[in-house]
Design a protein around this motif. Structure first.
Motif, PDB file in Angstrom:
ATOM      1  N   ASP A  21      19.609  24.207  22.660  1.00 15.79           N
ATOM      2  CA  ASP A  21      19.832  25.420  23.443  1.00 15.79           C
ATOM      3  C   ASP A  21      19.982  25.143  24.936  1.00 15.79           C
ATOM      4  OD1 ASP A  21      17.243  24.719  23.958  1.00 15.79           O
ATOM      5  OD2 ASP A  21      16.364  26.672  23.499  1.00 15.79           O
ATOM      6  N   GLY A  22      20.009  23.867  25.358  1.00 15.38           N
ATOM      7  CA  GLY A  22      20.250  23.521  26.752  1.00 15.38           C
ATOM      8  C   GLY A  22      19.005  23.364  27.594  1.00 15.38           C
ATOM      9  N   ASN A  23      17.815  23.562  27.028  1.00 19.56           N
ATOM     10  CA  ASN A  23      16.565  23.409  27.776  1.00 19.56           C
ATOM     11  C   ASN A  23      16.120  21.954  27.762  1.00 19.56           C
ATOM     12  OD1 ASN A  23      16.419  26.135  28.338  1.00 19.56           O
ATOM     13  ND2 ASN A  23      15.298  26.580  26.443  1.00 19.56           N
ATOM     14  N   PHE A  24      15.418  21.555  28.799  1.00 21.37           N
ATOM     15  CA  PHE A  24      14.910  20.194  28.928  1.00 21.37           C
ATOM     16  C   PHE A  24      13.697  20.032  28.023  1.00 21.37           C
ATOM     17  CE2 PHE A  24      12.228  17.001  31.092  1.00 21.37           C
ATOM     18  CZ  PHE A  24      13.094  15.939  31.038  1.00 21.37           C
ATOM     19  N   ASP A  25      13.673  18.970  27.214  1.00 20.99           N
ATOM     20  CA  ASP A  25      12.577  18.705  26.285  1.00 20.99           C
ATOM     21  C   ASP A  25      11.769  17.528  26.822  1.00 20.99           C
ATOM     22  OD1 ASP A  25      10.908  18.627  24.115  1.00 20.99           O
ATOM     23  OD2 ASP A  25      12.377  17.676  22.779  1.00 20.99           O
ATOM     24  N   ALA A  26      10.616  17.807  27.438  1.00 21.48           N
ATOM     25  CA  ALA A  26       9.792  16.753  28.046  1.00 21.48           C
ATOM     26  C   ALA A  26       9.175  15.858  26.992  1.00 21.48           C
ATOM     27  CB  ALA A  26       8.701  17.373  28.909  1.00 21.48           C
ATOM     28  N   THR A  27       8.820  16.414  25.847  1.00 24.46           N
ATOM     29  CA  THR A  27       8.206  15.608  24.789  1.00 24.46           C
ATOM     30  C   THR A  27       9.187  14.569  24.275  1.00 24.46           C
ATOM     31  OG1 THR A  27       6.905  17.533  24.146  1.00 24.46           O
ATOM     32  CG2 THR A  27       7.015  15.720  22.576  1.00 24.46           C
ATOM     33  N   GLY A  28      10.432  14.950  24.085  1.00 25.71           N
ATOM     34  CA  GLY A  28      11.444  13.997  23.622  1.00 25.71           C
ATOM     35  C   GLY A  28      11.704  12.915  24.645  1.00 25.71           C
ATOM     36  N   SER A  29      11.664  13.281  25.922  1.00 31.03           N
ATOM     37  CA  SER A  29      11.890  12.312  26.982  1.00 31.03           C
ATOM     38  C   SER A  29      10.768  11.277  27.032  1.00 31.03           C
ATOM     39  CB  SER A  29      12.010  13.040  28.322  1.00 31.03           C
ATOM     40  OG  SER A  29      12.186  12.119  29.352  1.00 31.03           O
ATOM     41  N   VAL A  30       9.534  11.746  26.902  1.00 35.24           N
ATOM     42  CA  VAL A  30       8.388  10.831  26.926  1.00 35.24           C
ATOM     43  C   VAL A  30       8.411   9.938  25.691  1.00 35.24           C
ATOM     44  CG1 VAL A  30       5.863  10.722  26.803  1.00 35.24           C
ATOM     45  CG2 VAL A  30       6.963  12.313  28.377  1.00 35.24           C
ATOM     46  N   LEU A  31       8.745  10.544  24.547  1.00 34.77           N
ATOM     47  CA  LEU A  31       8.826   9.760  23.317  1.00 34.77           C
ATOM     48  C   LEU A  31       9.914   8.692  23.424  1.00 34.77           C
ATOM     49  CD1 LEU A  31       7.884   9.379  20.385  1.00 34.77           C
ATOM     50  CD2 LEU A  31       9.682  10.989  19.732  1.00 34.77           C
ATOM     51  N   GLN A  32      11.042   9.058  23.983  1.00 32.44           N
ATOM     52  CA  GLN A  32      12.134   8.100  24.160  1.00 32.44           C
ATOM     53  C   GLN A  32      11.708   6.971  25.107  1.00 32.44           C
ATOM     54  OE1 GLN A  32      15.722   9.845  25.633  1.00 32.44           O
ATOM     55  NE2 GLN A  32      16.946   8.024  25.206  1.00 32.44           N
ATOM     56  N   MET A  33      10.995   7.305  26.178  1.00 28.89           N
ATOM     57  CA  MET A  33      10.534   6.292  27.121  1.00 28.89           C
ATOM     58  C   MET A  33       9.538   5.342  26.463  1.00 28.89           C
ATOM     59  SD  MET A  33       8.266   6.665  30.574  1.00 28.89           S
ATOM     60  CE  MET A  33       6.908   7.242  29.594  1.00 28.89           C
ATOM     61  N   LEU A  34       8.582   5.872  25.697  1.00 25.41           N
ATOM     62  CA  LEU A  34       7.571   5.034  25.053  1.00 25.41           C
ATOM     63  C   LEU A  34       8.189   4.139  23.975  1.00 25.41           C
ATOM     64  CD1 LEU A  34       4.563   7.502  24.776  1.00 25.41           C
ATOM     65  CD2 LEU A  34       4.852   5.587  26.342  1.00 25.41           C
ATOM     66  N   LEU A  35       9.129   4.664  23.221  1.00 22.20           N
ATOM     67  CA  LEU A  35       9.769   3.844  22.207  1.00 22.20           C
ATOM     68  C   LEU A  35      10.643   2.759  22.837  1.00 22.20           C
ATOM     69  CD1 LEU A  35      10.650   6.507  19.513  1.00 22.20           C
ATOM     70  CD2 LEU A  35       8.891   4.747  19.406  1.00 22.20           C
ATOM     71  N   GLY A  36      11.287   3.076  23.941  1.00 24.11           N
ATOM     72  CA  GLY A  36      12.056   2.060  24.660  1.00 24.11           C
ATOM     73  C   GLY A  36      11.150   0.962  25.202  1.00 24.11           C
ATOM     74  N   LEU A  37       9.995   1.352  25.729  1.00 22.49           N
ATOM     75  CA  LEU A  37       9.022   0.378  26.227  1.00 22.49           C
ATOM     76  C   LEU A  37       8.503  -0.496  25.087  1.00 22.49           C
ATOM     77  CD1 LEU A  37       7.345  -0.623  28.637  1.00 22.49           C
ATOM     78  CD2 LEU A  37       5.646   1.107  28.046  1.00 22.49           C
ATOM     79  N   ALA A  38       8.232   0.133  23.935  1.00 19.98           N
ATOM     80  CA  ALA A  38       7.767  -0.636  22.773  1.00 19.98           C
ATOM     81  C   ALA A  38       8.839  -1.611  22.318  1.00 19.98           C
ATOM     82  CB  ALA A  38       7.389   0.318  21.643  1.00 19.98           C
ATOM     83  N   LEU A  39      10.087  -1.204  22.371  1.00 19.34           N
ATOM     84  CA  LEU A  39      11.180  -2.096  21.986  1.00 19.34           C
ATOM     85  C   LEU A  39      11.265  -3.297  22.922  1.00 19.34           C
ATOM     86  CD1 LEU A  39      13.705  -2.613  20.223  1.00 19.34           C
ATOM     87  CD2 LEU A  39      14.996  -1.363  21.954  1.00 19.34           C
ATOM     88  N   ILE A  40      11.156  -3.065  24.216  1.00 13.63           N
ATOM     89  CA  ILE A  40      11.220  -4.162  25.199  1.00 13.63           C
ATOM     90  C   ILE A  40      10.047  -5.120  25.017  1.00 13.63           C
ATOM     91  CG2 ILE A  40      11.137  -4.731  27.658  1.00 13.63           C
ATOM     92  CD1 ILE A  40      13.782  -3.525  26.747  1.00 13.63           C
ATOM     93  N   ILE A  41       8.843  -4.599  24.843  1.00 14.13           N
ATOM     94  CA  ILE A  41       7.666  -5.454  24.650  1.00 14.13           C
ATOM     95  C   ILE A  41       7.799  -6.246  23.350  1.00 14.13           C
ATOM     96  CG2 ILE A  41       5.178  -5.429  24.226  1.00 14.13           C
ATOM     97  CD1 ILE A  41       5.005  -3.145  26.264  1.00 14.13           C
ATOM     98  N   GLY A  42       8.313  -5.597  22.312  1.00 11.18           N
ATOM     99  CA  GLY A  42       8.540  -6.300  21.047  1.00 11.18           C
ATOM    100  C   GLY A  42       9.540  -7.428  21.196  1.00 11.18           C
ATOM    101  N   LEU A  43      10.614  -7.173  21.950  1.00 11.68           N
ATOM    102  CA  LEU A  43      11.606  -8.232  22.194  1.00 11.68           C
ATOM    103  C   LEU A  43      11.001  -9.396  22.973  1.00 11.68           C
ATOM    104  CD1 LEU A  43      14.822  -6.168  23.001  1.00 11.68           C
ATOM    105  CD2 LEU A  43      14.390  -7.587  20.987  1.00 11.68           C
ATOM    106  N   LEU A  44      10.114  -9.089  23.913  1.00 11.31           N
ATOM    107  CA  LEU A  44       9.446 -10.156  24.665  1.00 11.31           C
ATOM    108  C   LEU A  44       8.586 -11.029  23.741  1.00 11.31           C
ATOM    109  CD1 LEU A  44       8.372  -8.380  27.958  1.00 11.31           C
ATOM    110  CD2 LEU A  44       9.979 -10.246  27.725  1.00 11.31           C
ATOM    111  N   PHE A  45       7.811 -10.379  22.869  1.00  6.75           N
ATOM    112  CA  PHE A  45       6.970 -11.143  21.952  1.00  6.75           C
ATOM    113  C   PHE A  45       7.809 -11.978  20.992  1.00  6.75           C
ATOM    114  CE2 PHE A  45       3.456  -8.120  22.955  1.00  6.75           C
ATOM    115  CZ  PHE A  45       2.543  -9.074  23.382  1.00  6.75           C
ATOM    116  N   VAL A  46       8.887 -11.419  20.492  1.00  6.63           N
ATOM    117  CA  VAL A  46       9.756 -12.168  19.581  1.00  6.63           C
ATOM    118  C   VAL A  46      10.384 -13.355  20.301  1.00  6.63           C
ATOM    119  CG1 VAL A  46      11.911 -12.032  18.272  1.00  6.63           C
ATOM    120  CG2 VAL A  46      10.194 -10.245  18.027  1.00  6.63           C
TER     121      VAL A  46
END
Length: 138
Positions: A21-46
């Motif tokens: 509906d065009g509204n900003f979703d803060a929960t999705g943004s935070v979730l996207q940021m945390l999952l991106g951070l988890a992906l980067i940390i996972g790549l570092l460990f690998v």
């Protein structure tokens, strides 16, 4: 193996931060940021795991220095024989200080039959050190 499935799952879970509906979703943004951070940390460990498996840092210079023997001369003091290239250094090691006591050619140092060069603290080294210090001019 679940590693190839991890990035695909992360892309499916992360949606746009703007809802339908065009509204900003803060929960999705935070979730996207945390999952991106988890992906980067996972790549570092690998990547660190892969580097360890490949033996990075164990090049030609890794065997340049060899400890030929050591003996304690006090509660926190040691005398150590270190071989570097064709020289053998007799070092006095104390907390916060390393002193060169004697420098020899590698051929001058007798090695006991059957003893490997990486055995620290053998009786042969102690007797050799005693003989060397007795004949050393003061």
């Amino acid at each position: 193996m679940r590693l190839p499935l991890l990035p695909a799952g992360l892309f499916l879970l992360t949606g746009s931060a703007i809802s339908a509906d065009g509204n900003f979703d803060a929960t999705g943004s935070v979730l996207q940021m945390l999952l991106g951070l988890a992906l980067i940390i996972g790549l570092l460990f690998v990547s660190l795991h892969v580097l360890k498996r490949l033996g990075a840092g164990n090049g030609k210079g890794a065997n340049l220095l060899t400890i030929r023997g050591a003996t304690a001369v006090g509660p926190r003091e040691r005398v150590v024989l270190v071989e570097i290239a064709d020289k053998v250094l007799v070092l006095g090691v104390a907390p916060g200080r390393v002193t060169n006591l004697l420098t020899l050619d590698a051929a001058e140092l007798p090695l006991a039959p059957g003893a490997s060069s990486s055995q620290p603290g053998g009786k042969d080294f102690q007797s050799w050190l005693k003989q060397t210090l007795e004949r050393r001019p003061r």
